[in-house]
Design a protein around this motif. Structure first.
Motif, PDB file in Angstrom:
ATOM      1  N   UNK A   2      42.247 -10.128 -28.128  1.00 15.12           N
ATOM      2  CA  UNK A   2      43.291 -10.267 -29.143  1.00 15.12           C
ATOM      3  C   UNK A   2      42.680 -10.313 -30.539  1.00 15.12           C
ATOM      4  N   UNK A   3      43.285  -9.625 -31.503  1.00 18.61           N
ATOM      5  CA  UNK A   3      42.785  -9.635 -32.876  1.00 18.61           C
ATOM      6  C   UNK A   3      43.590 -10.616 -33.702  1.00 18.61           C
ATOM      7  N   UNK A   4      42.871 -11.471 -34.423  1.00 18.89           N
ATOM      8  CA  UNK A   4      43.583 -12.436 -35.267  1.00 18.89           C
ATOM      9  C   UNK A   4      43.929 -11.760 -36.591  1.00 18.89           C
ATOM     10  N   UNK A   5      45.234 -11.682 -36.902  1.00 23.16           N
ATOM     11  CA  UNK A   5      45.636 -10.992 -38.136  1.00 23.16           C
ATOM     12  C   UNK A   5      45.997 -11.962 -39.250  1.00 23.16           C
ATOM     13  N   UNK A   6      46.198 -13.210 -38.903  1.00 24.32           N
ATOM     14  CA  UNK A   6      46.467 -14.201 -39.950  1.00 24.32           C
ATOM     15  C   UNK A   6      46.212 -15.595 -39.392  1.00 24.32           C
ATOM     16  N   UNK A   7      45.865 -16.495 -40.285  1.00 26.81           N
ATOM     17  CA  UNK A   7      45.715 -17.898 -39.888  1.00 26.81           C
ATOM     18  C   UNK A   7      46.666 -18.713 -40.743  1.00 26.81           C
ATOM     19  N   UNK A   8      47.577 -19.433 -40.103  1.00 29.10           N
ATOM     20  CA  UNK A   8      48.490 -20.290 -40.848  1.00 29.10           C
ATOM     21  C   UNK A   8      47.917 -21.698 -40.853  1.00 29.10           C
ATOM     22  N   UNK A   9      47.738 -22.224 -42.067  1.00 29.87           N
ATOM     23  CA  UNK A   9      47.138 -23.560 -42.194  1.00 29.87           C
ATOM     24  C   UNK A   9      48.024 -24.347 -43.134  1.00 29.87           C
ATOM     25  N   UNK A  10      48.778 -25.275 -42.584  1.00 34.05           N
ATOM     26  CA  UNK A  10      49.729 -26.009 -43.414  1.00 34.05           C
ATOM     27  C   UNK A  10      50.734 -25.037 -44.012  1.00 34.05           C
ATOM     28  N   UNK A  11      50.865 -25.096 -45.327  1.00 33.35           N
ATOM     29  CA  UNK A  11      51.807 -24.200 -46.001  1.00 33.35           C
ATOM     30  C   UNK A  11      51.177 -22.857 -46.339  1.00 33.35           C
ATOM     31  N   UNK A  12      49.879 -22.773 -46.078  1.00 32.46           N
ATOM     32  CA  UNK A  12      49.152 -21.595 -46.540  1.00 32.46           C
ATOM     33  C   UNK A  12      48.957 -20.606 -45.391  1.00 32.46           C
ATOM     34  N   UNK A  13      49.044 -19.346 -45.719  1.00 36.32           N
ATOM     35  CA  UNK A  13      48.758 -18.324 -44.714  1.00 36.32           C
ATOM     36  C   UNK A  13      47.585 -17.486 -45.190  1.00 36.32           C
ATOM     37  N   UNK A  14      46.521 -17.462 -44.382  1.00 40.66           N
ATOM     38  CA  UNK A  14      45.369 -16.632 -44.739  1.00 40.66           C
ATOM     39  C   UNK A  14      45.569 -15.285 -44.062  1.00 40.66           C
ATOM     40  N   UNK A  15      45.954 -14.296 -44.868  1.00 39.42           N
ATOM     41  CA  UNK A  15      46.144 -12.973 -44.288  1.00 39.42           C
ATOM     42  C   UNK A  15      44.809 -12.281 -44.185  1.00 39.42           C
ATOM     43  N   UNK A  16      44.674 -11.373 -43.221  1.00 39.54           N
ATOM     44  CA  UNK A  16      43.405 -10.672 -43.016  1.00 39.54           C
ATOM     45  C   UNK A  16      42.244 -11.646 -43.113  1.00 39.54           C
ATOM     46  N   UNK A  17      42.175 -12.654 -42.267  1.00 39.84           N
ATOM     47  CA  UNK A  17      41.150 -13.694 -42.445  1.00 39.84           C
ATOM     48  C   UNK A  17      39.749 -13.082 -42.485  1.00 39.84           C
ATOM     49  N   UNK A  18      38.946 -13.475 -43.495  1.00 35.33           N
ATOM     50  CA  UNK A  18      37.568 -12.952 -43.580  1.00 35.33           C
ATOM     51  C   UNK A  18      36.742 -13.489 -42.429  1.00 35.33           C
ATOM     52  N   UNK A  19      35.598 -12.797 -42.122  1.00 33.74           N
ATOM     53  CA  UNK A  19      34.791 -13.198 -40.950  1.00 33.74           C
ATOM     54  C   UNK A  19      34.290 -14.631 -41.057  1.00 33.74           C
ATOM     55  N   UNK A  20      34.146 -15.142 -42.295  1.00 35.33           N
ATOM     56  CA  UNK A  20      33.547 -16.481 -42.421  1.00 35.33           C
ATOM     57  C   UNK A  20      34.604 -17.585 -42.449  1.00 35.33           C
ATOM     58  N   UNK A  21      35.866 -17.267 -42.169  1.00 38.83           N
ATOM     59  CA  UNK A  21      36.883 -18.315 -42.172  1.00 38.83           C
ATOM     60  C   UNK A  21      36.605 -19.269 -40.999  1.00 38.83           C
ATOM     61  N   UNK A  22      36.657 -20.559 -41.297  1.00 38.77           N
ATOM     62  CA  UNK A  22      36.328 -21.552 -40.266  1.00 38.77           C
ATOM     63  C   UNK A  22      37.607 -22.120 -39.675  1.00 38.77           C
ATOM     64  N   UNK A  23      37.718 -22.138 -38.370  1.00 42.42           N
ATOM     65  CA  UNK A  23      38.941 -22.646 -37.737  1.00 42.42           C
ATOM     66  C   UNK A  23      39.024 -24.157 -37.862  1.00 42.42           C
ATOM     67  N   UNK A  24      40.221 -24.651 -38.070  1.00 45.20           N
ATOM     68  CA  UNK A  24      40.434 -26.097 -38.155  1.00 45.20           C
ATOM     69  C   UNK A  24      41.484 -26.506 -37.146  1.00 45.20           C
TER      70      UNK A  24
END
Lengths: 415, 192
Positions: free
Chosen positions: B115-137
């Motif tokens: 599965x390809x991650x296309x966005x990360x929703x964090x609180x009110x913020x949505x990281x679209x096209x998450x960069x490779x260095x985005x750290x999961x919380x």
């Protein structure tokens, strides 16, 4: 009447708008109200009122009641109304759709035609009319009103029910038949009844229609390219240009302009622009169609309905052709496998006659010869459409009450 | 669920949608753009009009219904089906998940699950096209695109039911992973 013709056009549209508002308030179809509005606003009623005297002290002003006359503009507007009504019919008319459900549309349509058309022709012959006059009456009582029926279907919410299928299907069949009918009969009538001349006219008419049909079948690419533009303005202009020009050309050749417009609509129906054209031109159609109905009223002297002979014929036509439509509509519902109750609804729904009967009377009958064609048929048709459009709408509204009365007979008959 | 479509000459189109039991939802779309909604309790019953909407309003309501403005995430059945094999799903990262504290590139989610991650929703913020260095919380919601199997695998991972160990292709260079993710991201974002 007035100093500038513009005020006359203004008065025309004020009359139409008022009639429409009253119709909506009364929960009725607008068509009979436009016609009656035209009658009242025309020279026969408003034009005959005595001038209004206003006295203010010593100064007395005499006001001639303004009335809407049958000016050239109104006549042309009415003609455009016919053209756009038929153009939209063609636009909605998809051959693929017809072929898809050809079995049921065909059966229901043939039953409808075989019962109602001869009824009108026989009635005409029984009145001592000529064959061609009787055929005109046949067409007038045969064709149900797409505009009124469709609107009633939407108003009553039946559009989401199964009974809308046989009704709309039969209307499609009728519309196709009436296009051919208009073509042939207009050639006959304008030919003046002389068989030789009529044959030439029919030849020209059929030739013209074949050219148009060829355009419809092989020209969809051309139509598509013709309409290919980003500008809404250009889309409107190009569509109106082609429709009106071809309709005018048809009239020049003594072919019905309505038929020509129908085929241009059919040609456009296979392009990707149908939806866009509908969206942009429905207001144009509504505007001119209203002028057409109003114009029909303008030309009708309500006094003719005081003539007992005409009223007798009118009553006879209503009495004969209401049951025939009820029977054919009911059978149409049964052909679509609907139960008795829904079939009865279809029956009540098909009773309404409207715009096409008027188009037959307005474009064909008035071009004919003799008092029956030029006077009796147009007047009769106006009265007939007034009665049938209101009767049909009311019958639809009371269909369920009618069902509780008719239920024992219909269910027994089916067993 | 079956949807029946039919033409209404001169009016527009009719859609009949089977609901639970015998009931049907009937949507009439007029050529003018107006939408009318009816409900029919049984095939023989008359359609009862619920309401009508203008073209513009119907589109807005439609996008709301579709979940474009708000997606309830708790239910793991929420998904957007693009075609038979392609689904967009939402998965929540729990504190038991091994994803927490790793980056998108390190985790190799796509190689591991498909599965390809296309966005990360964090609180009110949505990281679209998450960069490779985005750290999961913890509590991140991962929006991903893939087939059903990939999503099941990703959900297990996010819930802490599966580990990153032994992930197939987990040792691939991070750069590759990131590139692949981006290619998929773009096509996925354009599609709906």
């Amino acid at each position: 009447m007035a100093a500038t013709p513009l005020i006359e056009i203004g008065a025309l549209f004020v009359g139409i708008a008022l009639a429409g508002a009253i119709a909506q308030r009364a929960g009725q179809s607008v068509i009979p109200f436009y016609i009656v509005g035209g009658m009242l606003a025309g020279e026969h009623v408003l034009g005959r009122l005595a001038p209004l005297e206003i006295g203010l002290g010593d100064v007395a002003v005499t006001l001639q009641q303004p009335y809407v006359s049958e000016s050239e503009f109104v006549e042309l507007g009415a003609e455009l109304g016919i053209v756009f009504l038929l153009f939209f019919l063609g636009l909605e008319f998809s051959i693929t759709r017809l072929l898809e459900s050809r079995d049921r549309i065909g059966k229901a349509g043939v039953v409808d035609l075989a019962i109602n058309f001869p009824a009108g022709v026989l009635l005409g012959l029984a009145l001592g009319w000529s064959a061609i006059e009787a055929v005109l009456l046949g067409g007038i009582v045969y064709i149900s009103s797409s505009a009124v029926i469709t609107k009633s279907l939407i108003d009553l919410g039946w559009i989401a029910n199964d009974e809308s299928d046989p009704m709309l299907g039969t209307l499609v069949f009728e519309d196709l038949f009436i296009a051919l009918y208009l073509a042939v009969v207009s050639a006959l009538v304008i030919g003046g009844g002389d068989v030789g001349a009529a044959a030439t006219d029919i030849g020209i008419a059929v030739g013209f229609i074949l050219v148009l049909l060829g355009g419809v079948f092989y020209g969809s690419e051309l139509f598509q390219r013709y309409l290919e533009t980003d500008s809404r303005e250009l889309t409107v202009l190009r569509t109106v240009a082609l429709v009106v020009f071809v309709a005018g050309l048809a009239l020049l050749l003594d072919v019905s302009e309505a038929v020509a417009a129908f085929f241009v609509g059919m040609g456009f129906s296979s392009t990707d622009h149908v939806h866009e054209i509908e969206e942009l031109l429905i207001p144009v159609r509504d505007l001119f169609a209203a002028v057409f109905f109003f114009w029909v009223g303008l030309g009708t002297d309500p006094a003719v309905f005081a003539d007992p002979a005409l009223v007798a014929v009118l009553a006879l036509a209503v009495l004969v052709t209401t049951p025939t439509k009820l029977v054919s509509g009911y059978l149409g519902g049964r052909i679509y496998d609907l139960d008795e109750r829904r079939s009865l609804r279809v029956a009540t729904g098909m009773v309404t006659r409207g715009e096409f009967s008027l188009i037959i009377a307005a474009t064909i009958a008035t071009a004919g010869t003799g008092p029956v064609m030029t006077e009796t048929i147009p007047d009769l048709t106006v009265g007939y459409v007034l009665v049938m459009s209101i009767l049909g709408t009311v019958l639809m509204q009371y269909a369920d009450r009618l069902w509780s009365v008719a239920q024992p007979y219909l269910v027994d008959a089916a067993e | 669920m079956a949807v029946y479509e039919s033409d209404l000459p001169g009016v527009g189109k009719k859609f009949e949608i089977d609901l639970d039991g015998e009931a049907q939802l009937v949507v009439v779309i007029h050529n003018t753009g107006k939408r009318e909604l009816f409900v029919r309790d049984s095939p023989d019953a008359d359609s009862e009009k619920l309401f009508e909407l203008s073209d513009k309003l119907a589109r807005q309501v439609g996008t709301i219904m579709e979940g474009a403005y708000f997606q309830p995430i708790r239910d793991d059945e929420i998904s957007t089906v693009l075609d038979d094999d392609t689904i967009i799903e939402w998965a929540k990262v729990t504190d038991e998940s091994e994803l927490v504290g790793t980056t998108l590139a390190e985790s190799g989610v796509r190689q591991r699950t498909g599965a390809s991650i296309i966005a990360v929703q964090r609180g009110d913020e949505t990281i679209q096209n998450p960069p490779p260095d985005v750290e999961f919380e913890v509590d991140d919601t991962l929006v991903s695109i893939g087939d059903r199997e990939s999503h099941t695998e990703l959900e297990r991972l996010a819930a802490g039911e599966a580990t990153l160990d032994g992930a197939p292709g987990g040792g691939e260079p991070p750069g590759d992973t990131a590139d692949d993710e981006f290619v998929d991201d773009d096509s996925a974002n354009d599609e709906p």
